[in-house]
Design a protein around this motif. Structure first.
Motif, PDB file in Angstrom:
ATOM      1  N   ALA A  12      -4.431   9.436   9.601  1.00  0.00           N
ATOM      2  CA  ALA A  12      -4.813  10.787  10.024  1.00  0.00           C
ATOM      3  C   ALA A  12      -6.336  10.888  10.127  1.00  0.00           C
ATOM      4  N   GLY A  13      -7.045  10.332   9.166  1.00  0.00           N
ATOM      5  CA  GLY A  13      -8.512  10.361   9.182  1.00  0.00           C
ATOM      6  C   GLY A  13      -9.070   9.598  10.374  1.00  0.00           C
ATOM      7  N   LEU A  14      -8.524   8.397  10.612  1.00  0.00           N
ATOM      8  CA  LEU A  14      -8.987   7.613  11.753  1.00  0.00           C
ATOM      9  C   LEU A  14      -8.666   8.293  13.085  1.00  0.00           C
ATOM     10  N   GLY A  15      -7.522   8.914  13.157  1.00  0.00           N
ATOM     11  CA  GLY A  15      -7.146   9.647  14.379  1.00  0.00           C
ATOM     12  C   GLY A  15      -8.087  10.814  14.626  1.00  0.00           C
ATOM     13  N   SER A  16      -8.420  11.526  13.569  1.00  0.00           N
ATOM     14  CA  SER A  16      -9.348  12.646  13.693  1.00  0.00           C
ATOM     15  C   SER A  16     -10.732  12.160  14.124  1.00  0.00           C
ATOM     16  N   MET A  17     -11.176  11.037  13.545  1.00  0.00           N
ATOM     17  CA  MET A  17     -12.473  10.487  13.914  1.00  0.00           C
ATOM     18  C   MET A  17     -12.478  10.032  15.377  1.00  0.00           C
ATOM     19  N   ALA A  18     -11.406   9.428  15.819  1.00  0.00           N
ATOM     20  CA  ALA A  18     -11.315   8.986  17.209  1.00  0.00           C
ATOM     21  C   ALA A  18     -11.337  10.179  18.158  1.00  0.00           C
ATOM     22  N   GLY A  19     -10.603  11.205  17.813  1.00  0.00           N
ATOM     23  CA  GLY A  19     -10.585  12.417  18.637  1.00  0.00           C
ATOM     24  C   GLY A  19     -11.952  13.081  18.694  1.00  0.00           C
ATOM     25  N   ALA A  20     -12.613  13.172  17.541  1.00  0.00           N
ATOM     26  CA  ALA A  20     -13.939  13.779  17.488  1.00  0.00           C
ATOM     27  C   ALA A  20     -14.946  12.938  18.278  1.00  0.00           C
ATOM     28  N   SER A  21     -14.844  11.621  18.139  1.00  0.00           N
ATOM     29  CA  SER A  21     -15.752  10.731  18.871  1.00  0.00           C
ATOM     30  C   SER A  21     -15.574  10.888  20.377  1.00  0.00           C
ATOM     31  N   MET A  58       0.829  -1.161   0.000  1.00  0.00           N
ATOM     32  CA  MET A  58       0.000   0.000   0.000  1.00  0.00           C
ATOM     33  C   MET A  58       0.881   1.233   0.000  1.00  0.00           C
ATOM     34  N   ASP A  59       0.412   2.248  -0.622  1.00  0.00           N
ATOM     35  CA  ASP A  59       1.157   3.486  -0.743  1.00  0.00           C
ATOM     36  C   ASP A  59       1.265   4.157   0.623  1.00  0.00           C
ATOM     37  N   SER A  60       2.435   4.624   1.004  1.00  0.00           N
ATOM     38  CA  SER A  60       2.657   5.234   2.319  1.00  0.00           C
ATOM     39  C   SER A  60       1.836   6.502   2.485  1.00  0.00           C
ATOM     40  N   ALA A  61       1.591   7.226   1.430  1.00  0.00           N
ATOM     41  CA  ALA A  61       0.768   8.438   1.524  1.00  0.00           C
ATOM     42  C   ALA A  61      -0.672   8.064   1.866  1.00  0.00           C
ATOM     43  N   LEU A  62      -1.162   6.968   1.287  1.00  0.00           N
ATOM     44  CA  LEU A  62      -2.519   6.512   1.566  1.00  0.00           C
ATOM     45  C   LEU A  62      -2.637   6.040   3.018  1.00  0.00           C
ATOM     46  N   VAL A  63      -1.647   5.315   3.504  1.00  0.00           N
ATOM     47  CA  VAL A  63      -1.650   4.836   4.889  1.00  0.00           C
ATOM     48  C   VAL A  63      -1.622   6.024   5.838  1.00  0.00           C
ATOM     49  N   THR A  64      -0.823   7.015   5.523  1.00  0.00           N
ATOM     50  CA  THR A  64      -0.735   8.210   6.356  1.00  0.00           C
ATOM     51  C   THR A  64      -2.080   8.943   6.369  1.00  0.00           C
ATOM     52  N   ALA A  65      -2.710   9.058   5.222  1.00  0.00           N
ATOM     53  CA  ALA A  65      -4.004   9.747   5.124  1.00  0.00           C
ATOM     54  C   ALA A  65      -5.082   8.991   5.906  1.00  0.00           C
ATOM     55  N   ILE A  66      -5.085   7.661   5.763  1.00  0.00           N
ATOM     56  CA  ILE A  66      -6.072   6.859   6.492  1.00  0.00           C
ATOM     57  C   ILE A  66      -5.833   6.970   8.000  1.00  0.00           C
TER      58      ILE A  66
END
Length: 159
Positions: free
Chosen positions: A11-20, A1-9
């Motif tokens: 970051a997105g999951l971290g943001s969702m966890a923080g918001a939750s 998997m592309d490292s940029a995609l893993v980083t983006a995912i």
């Protein structure tokens, strides 16, 4: 998997966890505040009701010392408050309120007292028809207050 995609995912999951976490914390805080506000409101209602009873029963108790019950409608307000106490009070408070009412009615049946007899009765601490009622109310209000505080601290669990 592309490292940029893993980083983006990530970051997105971290943001969702923080918001939750923020949303859950806010909901729990609001629930705790609601529980505490409701408990404070209930305490206020009971304190007011018990205060009304104490005021009316005190007035009638003293009246019973020096008068007979010429007008039974004098007791209407007291028994109205007693009925409202039946709606919200615990068993101990209700029982002591009923005993207090009986003592007041019995006081009207007794011979009228003179000023000296009243003074001696009060000095000897023989006349306090509201003592048990006041103690029962105090116990109930303290228990409600501590239960509300502990329930709010638990976030309303076991309500």
């Amino acid at each position: 998997m592309d490292s940029a995609l893993v980083t983006a995912i990530a970051a997105g999951l971290g943001s969702m966890a923080g918001a939750s976490a923020t949303i859950v914390t806010t909901l729990l805080t609001q629930r705790t505040q609601m529980i505490r506000a409701n408990a404070e409101w209930q305490l206020g209602v009971r304190e007011s009701l018990y205060g009304e009873f104490i005021t009316e029963a005190s007035r009638l108790s003293v009246d019973a010392l020096v008068h007979s019950l010429d007008h039974p409608e004098q007791l209407v307000a007291l028994y109205g408050i007693l009925s409202r106490i039946r709606l919200v009070a615990g068993a101990d408070v209700l029982k002591s309120a009923e005993v207090c009412c009986r003592r007041i009615v019995e006081g009207f049946r007794q011979p009228n007292m003179t000023s000296d007899q009243i003074r001696k009765t009060f000095d000897a601490n023989e006349f306090d028809p509201l003592k048990e009622f006041s103690a029962a109310c105090r116990g109930e209000l303290l228990a409600m207050s501590s239960n509300a505080t502990s329930s709010a601290a638990r976030g309303g669990a076991n309500d």
